[in-house]
Design an enzyme around this catalytic site. Structure first.
Site, short mmCIF file in Angstrom:
data_model
loop_
_atom_site.label_atom_id
_atom_site.label_comp_id
_atom_site.label_asym_id
_atom_site.label_seq_id
_atom_site.Cartn_x
_atom_site.Cartn_y
_atom_site.Cartn_z
CB THR A 154 64.63 36.31 -31.27
OG1 THR A 154 63.31 36.17 -32.00
CG2 THR A 154 64.83 37.89 -31.16
CG ASP A 174 65.51 32.17 -28.40
OD1 ASP A 174 64.41 32.11 -28.53
OD2 ASP A 174 66.02 33.83 -28.11
CG ASP A 209 68.94 37.29 -27.27
OD1 ASP A 209 67.85 36.43 -27.05
OD2 ASP A 209 68.74 38.08 -28.16
#
Length: 808
Positions: free
Chosen positions: A315, A313, A549
């Site tokens: 971010t 991912d 996250d």
């Protein structure tokens, strides 16, 4: 400290039931009644389980029975393998207990937490400390800790896929029931805990889910297969050994039969293989914990070493995750003074996501803006909104979702995102807000430009993965152009057709299989599509790791072979991951990969040693039965050989550095090398024993009795054939060890050299010669060494043939 207090400012006011919560005394009463949110699921095995799994095994039972039989004969030296058995179990119990203590402390420090109201204060407690009747506050990214009924809800949406299988978030309002194990994907709310721990609806379902998603370990699966093979071999060899020794030396009494039979059967038992495999996993987890990596499932250490595709991912993984407000660009006839107040009002949200928090730090909330309704942001919708009294509805979200396809503003957005910056659109509508429905009369008012800092370690980490032939896929919910720009900044190479807008592709994993072969950058990916992309890669034969996250990553992390969560990520994400990077440092992943490779390579070495010994014993048992020979060894001889060439070196080799790249086929490689080497060692034993019987020992071997007060000259002569076989086997076994220990360093050289000196000492010191029944005339020494060195040469030939087959 049981919990951490916080300010009440972020708590929704106005409902009397939301003001006080339980008192400290009420909480203590409920804990005493067993009404806390605890279950029997722990992060590691209990002490009772540790003892049981290290002591009560089928092989320990076999060796224990043989030990009892040998002690009945009062041949104490031949019962030395019983001491090894106890030491092995003690080492295993001690190592696992020490690792358990460290890992449990680490897991406790990083246990999931829940926001509760107690004594009128909002506090964060460990989820296991939630009690019945607790007033719980829900926030985006939280896992629901208990069952209950909502007292309030503000734009609350819950993902119930773990319970229902439905991936669409469910909007919630006051009066709706929420269940533990579900995940808040948007909004906030409050409820009273009505069922906790084992009484909760989801407890049984989630327990089964965890079992089903247990990390697959090729090592454990292969070792279990080996143990199954060996069990059947023992079932076959046990009656054969007893029959053959009764036939060969039955006239010498039952004690002789028991001792000689035990000598062969002891060699068939891989008493330390399971122990060393478990210890290797445990110590790897402890090593990684020192680098702030929490291993939630031990086989995950090995799993990452098998990974050939890492999905990232953007971010929080490639970027640090702290979004910074850069500038506000009014659109059309709007001015900055006109659009700053609604932007500040939108950002003044107690349940703000990262984007709104970044805006709130730069734009002051205006006075007099009364919020009536809120639609919280979620990754599927990609916008948030609020309706303000007398001021209409204001929205903030992805431009490509809020703008018409032919809107010229898209060109301006494209130029900004091409530089790697993040752009969101501020829109106004006169229509009232209706939860997840997008208002029809949208008027773009401003572009909000934000930026993300790339992790300083990201480029180096990705270079490492590429050097290890691990492919990278970036899967993000952000604009594809922004994702591509970030990817370029961290050094990823890709073509224009390798950048995909996920809204243009399917959500069916089978239809995505061709897409994931050529594309490496995916933007505007929904949580369900992230999971589908992982599934597509797996169906193409890849072993996939997923890092993330956010709540939007949780489904993909759970589906991946190895899920890696950032320590500052959402609780739902950390709950389903096998590995948690506690300090959020992406740079730890190469260490995890190296640790996994060390475990795989070293356990393979150890398995080769054990399997070669098992095959050697089987060859000796079958040959002795075929030619009516006494078994060449006493149990004490095999105890010496096993300890010096397998037990001690295996323990050190299992913990040594090993950077060999992972290759599939663990069991095949072990059998391909260890079986012929074991056959060579077994042949060496038989040849050296026959030569020793022919030229040394007594003329009538059937008159040899090793029990008595002695040693008498007759007994010493009886020792010689077995002594010669032990010398030859040691020479061949040490060479097998040398082959498996390559490449050498000073530690391995010192280890093997020291063990060789100890072995030589056993034939020299009078006390050990008597204890081990060794007698070694010089001629027998030379003869046995020639046979043993010939066996070592044959082992080298086996190695070269196996290496050539592997290359071909």
């Amino acid at each position: 400290m049981p919990f951490e207090s916080r300010s009440e400012e972020s708590r929704s006011p106005g409902n009397p039931q939301l003001e006080k919560g339980l008192t400290t005394e009420q909480v203590a009463t409920r804990v005493a009644r067993g009404q806390a949110n605890t279950t029997d699921q722990t992060s590691s095995r209990s002490i009772r389980d540790i003892i049981r799994t290290n002591v009560f095994t089928r092989f320990n039972a076999l060796l224990g029975a043989l030990f009892v039989l040998v002690t009945i004969t009062k041949s104490w030296a031949d019962g030395l393998f019983g001491v090894v058995l106890v030491v092995n179990a003690a080492i295993g119990i001690t190592q696992e207990y020490l690792a358990k203590r460290k890992l449990d402390r680490l897991a406790l420090l990083n246990a999931p937490t829940t926001w509760v109201v107690r004594d009128g204060h909002l506090a964060q407690v460990r989820t296991a400390q939630v009690v019945i009747d607790d007033l719980i506050e829900l926030r985006t990214g939280d896992q629901v800790a208990a069952d209950g009924r909502l007292l309030s809800a503000a734009g609350l949406e819950v993902d119930e896929s773990t319970l229902t299988g439905e991936s669409d978030p469910v909007p919630m309002t006051a009066g709706d029931d929420v269940r533990s194990g579900t995940t808040v994907v948007a909004g906030s709310g409050h409820f009273i805990a009505a069922a906790v721990g084992a009484n909760s609806y989801s407890h049984r379902i989630l327990s089964e889910m965890r079992k089903f998603t247990r990390t697959t370990s090729e090592i454990q699966r292969s070792v279990n297969t080996l143990l199954r093979y060996i069990t059947w071999i023992i079932v076959f060899a046990l009656p054969l050994q007893i029959w053959s020794q009764t036939r060969a030396i039955g006239n010498q009494g039952w004690r002789e039969v028991v001792i000689r039979s035990t000598g062969g059967l002891v060699g068939l038992v891989p008493e330390g293989l399971v122990l060393l495999t478990s210890v290797a996993f445990l110590l790897a987890a402890v090593r990684l914990s020192r680098q702030q990596v929490l291993v939630q499932e031990l086989p995950a250490v090995e799993g990452l070493a098998r990974v050939d595709v890492v999905c990232l991912d953007k971010t929080g993984t490639l970027t640090i995750g702290d979004i910074t407000f850069e500038e506000l660009l009014p659109l059309g006839d709007a001015t900055a003074d006109e659009v700053r107040p609604p932007l500040g009002a939108l950002a003044d949200d107690p349940n703000a996501n990262g984007t709104l928090k970044a805006v709130a730090r730069a734009v002051v909330a205006p006075p007099g803006w009364q919020r009536e309704h809120t639609t919280a942001f979620n990754s599927a919708r990609k916008w948030s909104a609020a309706e303000f009294t007398g001021r209409g509805t204001w929205l903030l979200g992805a431009p490509d979702v809020l703008l018409a396809p032919d809107d010229p503003i898209r060109d301006q957005v494209g130029r900004l995102t091409a530089t790697g910056r993040r752009v969101v659109l501020l829109c106004h509508s006169r229509s009232p807000l209706r939860q997840s429905d997008l208002p029809a009369d949208l008027h773009p008012r401003a572009l909000v430009v934000l930026s993300e800092r790339v992790r300083p370690d990201a480029a180096e980490t990705l270079r490492y993965f590429r050097s290890q032939n691990v492919d990278i896929r970036i899967i993000s919910g952000d604009n594809p152009a922004t994702v591509a720009a970030i990817a370029q900044r961290v050094g990823l190479e890709f073509t224009d057709d390798g950048v995909i807008d996920a809204r243009t592709i399917s959500t069916d994993p089978d239809q995505l299989r061709d897409v994931v072969r050529h594309a490496s950058i995916f933007g505007r990916v929904s949580p369900e599509q992230k999971r589908s992309l992982v599934q597509a890669l797996q169906r193409n034969g890849h072993v996939v790791a997923m890092t993330g996250d956010g709540v939007n990553d949780a489904l993909a992390l759970k589906e991946a072979d190895i899920g890696v969560a950032m320590g500052n990520g959402a609780q739902a994400t950390k709950a389903v991951a096998q590995l948690v990077l506690l300090d959020g440092q992406f740079a730890h992943l190469p260490s995890v990969l190296a640790e996994g490779r060390r475990v795989i390579g070293n356990v393979e070495r150890v398995a080769n040693l054990f399997v070669a010994k098992n095959v050697m014993s089987l060859v000796a048992i079958v040959t002795a039965a075929a030619f009516s020979l006494p078994f060449p060894f006493l149990p004490r001889h095999l105890t010496l050989v096993s300890t010096l060439t397998i037990g001690i070196p295996a323990f050190f080799l299992a913990l040594a550095p090993n950077r060999r790249r992972y290759e599939p086929g663990f069991l095949r490689r072990v059998l391909r090398f260890a079986v012929p080497c074991g056959f060579v060692a077994g042949s060496v034993v038989i040849v050296s024993y026959l030569l020793g019987r022919h030229r040394y020992g007594l003329a009538n071997g059937s008159s040899c009795v090793i029990l008595g007060g002695g040693p008498s000259p007759q007994e010493v002569a009886c020792w010689q054939p077995g002594t010669g076989a032990a010398v030859a086997l040691l020479a061949t076994s040490f060479w097998i060890l040398v082959v498996l220990a390559r490449p050498f360093d000073w530690r391995k050289t010192l280890l093997i050299g020291s063990l060789a000196v100890i072995a030589a000492t056993a034939f020299v010191l009078p006390s050990t010669r008597t204890l081990l029944n060794f007698d070694l005339p010089s001629g027998l020494l030379v003869q046995s060494l020639i046979v043993g060195v010939s066996g070592a040469g044959a082992v080298e030939v086996v190695l070269r043939l196996v290496s050539r087959q592997e290359r071909d």
